[in-house]
Design a protein around this motif. Structure first.
Motif, short mmCIF file in Angstrom:
data_model
loop_
_atom_site.label_atom_id
_atom_site.label_comp_id
_atom_site.label_asym_id
_atom_site.label_seq_id
_atom_site.Cartn_x
_atom_site.Cartn_y
_atom_site.Cartn_z
N ARG A 162 14.27 1.21 -13.71
CA ARG A 162 15.34 1.86 -12.95
C ARG A 162 14.97 3.29 -12.56
O ARG A 162 15.55 3.87 -11.67
CB ARG A 162 16.64 1.86 -13.77
N ARG A 163 14.03 3.85 -13.30
CA ARG A 163 13.64 5.24 -13.06
C ARG A 163 12.23 5.42 -13.61
O ARG A 163 11.71 4.57 -14.30
CB ARG A 163 14.60 6.20 -13.76
N LEU A 164 11.63 6.56 -13.31
CA LEU A 164 10.29 6.83 -13.81
C LEU A 164 10.34 7.79 -14.98
O LEU A 164 9.36 8.45 -15.31
CB LEU A 164 9.42 7.42 -12.69
N THR A 165 11.48 7.86 -15.64
CA THR A 165 11.61 8.70 -16.82
C THR A 165 12.26 7.89 -17.93
O THR A 165 12.87 6.85 -17.70
CB THR A 165 12.47 9.95 -16.55
N TYR A 166 12.13 8.37 -19.14
CA TYR A 166 12.67 7.67 -20.30
C TYR A 166 13.26 8.69 -21.26
O TYR A 166 12.67 9.74 -21.51
CB TYR A 166 11.56 6.89 -21.01
N VAL A 214 1.97 13.86 -9.89
CA VAL A 214 2.70 15.13 -9.91
C VAL A 214 3.36 15.34 -11.27
O VAL A 214 3.29 16.43 -11.85
CB VAL A 214 3.74 15.16 -8.78
N ARG A 215 3.98 14.30 -11.79
CA ARG A 215 4.69 14.43 -13.06
C ARG A 215 3.74 14.58 -14.24
O ARG A 215 4.11 15.14 -15.28
CB ARG A 215 5.62 13.24 -13.25
N PRO A 231 -2.53 4.87 -14.42
CA PRO A 231 -2.02 6.05 -15.13
C PRO A 231 -0.49 6.09 -15.13
O PRO A 231 0.16 5.72 -14.15
CB PRO A 231 -2.59 7.22 -14.30
N VAL A 232 0.07 6.53 -16.24
CA VAL A 232 1.52 6.68 -16.38
C VAL A 232 1.82 7.92 -17.21
O VAL A 232 1.01 8.34 -18.03
CB VAL A 232 2.16 5.45 -17.07
N GLU A 287 0.82 -1.22 0.00
CA GLU A 287 0.00 0.00 0.00
C GLU A 287 0.85 1.27 0.00
O GLU A 287 0.61 2.19 -0.77
CB GLU A 287 -0.92 0.02 1.23
N TYR A 288 1.84 1.32 0.87
CA TYR A 288 2.62 2.55 1.01
C TYR A 288 3.37 2.87 -0.28
O TYR A 288 3.29 3.99 -0.80
CB TYR A 288 3.61 2.41 2.17
N ASP A 289 4.12 1.90 -0.80
CA ASP A 289 4.93 2.15 -1.99
C ASP A 289 4.06 2.41 -3.21
O ASP A 289 4.39 3.25 -4.06
CB ASP A 289 5.87 0.97 -2.26
N LEU A 290 2.96 1.70 -3.33
CA LEU A 290 2.07 1.91 -4.47
C LEU A 290 1.48 3.32 -4.42
O LEU A 290 1.42 4.02 -5.45
CB LEU A 290 0.96 0.86 -4.46
N ALA A 291 1.07 3.75 -3.23
CA ALA A 291 0.55 5.11 -3.10
C ALA A 291 1.64 6.14 -3.42
O ALA A 291 1.37 7.18 -4.04
CB ALA A 291 0.01 5.33 -1.68
N LEU A 292 2.89 5.84 -3.00
CA LEU A 292 4.00 6.74 -3.27
C LEU A 292 4.25 6.89 -4.77
O LEU A 292 4.40 8.00 -5.29
CB LEU A 292 5.25 6.21 -2.58
N VAL A 293 4.28 5.76 -5.48
CA VAL A 293 4.52 5.78 -6.92
C VAL A 293 3.37 6.50 -7.64
O VAL A 293 3.59 7.32 -8.53
CB VAL A 293 4.70 4.35 -7.45
#
Length: 360
Positions: A341-345, A74-75, A112-113, A62-68
């Protein structure tokens, strides 16, 4: 490789991919959660990436999923389209109704992504463990200049009736080849029917394929439940219709009408690239002198008719946000292995090529 070693390797920035987790499974999740709870920051972040890789969003807790999810929200506020390279297969639908697109493709569990993250996830759909890695998940873009792009297809289309498993094929090369051709034909028929059906619902639908490993390419255009154009370089005899966008081009299966023996006198040297460079220069020069048109492919047609994924960018009008979603295979077998590895590409830089050199 045990999970602590995997996390340490990932945290250290050493080479590591989804292939390295081929033998990992649900039994390894508790160890990763313990590392996530007690490890140092870099190791904890690596454990989170491995949890997602092995079990998808639900493995995060729950915690990590909410964090992601919060970070993605935000992004998304200032998300900018990123050109997609290596996107070999996609549908283009003229709608901004993402819910309707998800329903039409039988997709669920949409997350969403950002376009950057969606691209990163899609580029890994063919990596990792065998089985349903390639057919479990689909990336659906936001509306881009009015078009929603779908990277992937429903499970039923990927496993149509009449398809034979490669493991059942004869070891005799000719029989293997015939089985491969039969499978390809079955896929073409299913995808053509899908494109027509989508056009009944959305007014139009387009399907594109462009291999970056060879010359394979195809496109299918349907409008209001009718097939307008079908072309596949591997089966040009099955072609239907024609497009204005093809005017002024040679079709991919058509030979370039150059004079016989035009390259016979190019000398061979110790460096094979010398011959290749001269071949390309002469080929281009002769084409220009004789007024011979270029060949078109799926990229050419997509850019002319809808949206080409490699050409999107800050100039592209965006409505909504992209999602990753599960197919029937994904719901049954779980998320495929995806190592983020990251949330960007960032697209890989273009590789130098002899085809990009001096064209004189």
């Amino acid at each position: 490789m045990d999970m602590r070693t995997a996390a340490e390797t990932l945290a250290a920035g050493e080479r590591f991919s989804a292939w390295d987790m081929a033998d990992a499974g649900p039994d390894d999740l508790p160890e990763l959660r313990e590392i996530r709870r007690t490890g140092k920051p870099a190791l904890r972040n690596a454990a989170r990436a491995l949890l997602f890789a092995l079990g998808g969003p639900e493995a995060l807790g729950e915690y990590d999923l909410a964090l992601v999810r919060r970070l993605i929200r935000v992004r998304l506020l200032d998300d900018v389209p990123v050109p997609m390279r290596g996107c070999e297969f996609w549908y283009a639908i003229p709608t901004a109704d993402q819910a309707a697109v998800l329903d039409a493709f039988g997709l669920s569990d949409a997350e969403p992504v950002t376009m950057s993250l969606g691209t990163e996830i899609w580029n890994q759909h063919y990596l990792g463990a065998p089985g349903h890695q390639r057919c479990a998940r689909v990336y659906v873009s936001p509306a881009l200049d009015g078009w929603t792009l779908v990277f992937g297809e429903p499970s039923d289309d990927q496993h149509p009736a009449g398809i034979t498993d490669e493991r059942s094929w004869s070891i005799e090369p000719r029989e293997q080849y015939q089985a491969m051709l039969a499978n390809e034909k079955a896929h073409r028929e299913v995808r053509r029917a899908r494109c027509v059906e989508l056009s009944r619902r959305f007014g139009a639908a387009q399907l594109y394929f462009r291999s970056h490993g060879d010359s394979m390419t195809s496109w299918c255009i349907a409008e209001k439940g009718e097939l307008v154009r079908l072309y596949d370089v591997s089966a040009p005899e099955e072609s239907v219709g024609e497009l204005t966008a093809e005017n002024g081009y040679l079709l991919p299966h058509e030979d370039t009408p150059l004079p016989e023996g035009w390259a016979d006198d190019i000398p061979h040297t110790e460096d094979p690239l010398d011959w290749q460079r001269e071949f390309v220069r002469r080929y281009r020069r002769l084409k220009a002198e004789l007024g011979i048109p270029d060949h078109c492919d799926a990229d050419t047609i997509a850019e002319a008719l809808s949206v080409h994924p490699a050409k999107i960018g800050p100039h592209t009008r965006v409505e909504g946000n992209g999602v990753i979603a599960l197919t029937r295979c994904g719901r049954e077998y779980g998320h495929p292995r995806t190592l983020l590895r990251r949330l960007t590409y960032l697209p890989a830089p273009e590789q130098p090529s002899i085809f990009g050199e001096d064209q004189t």
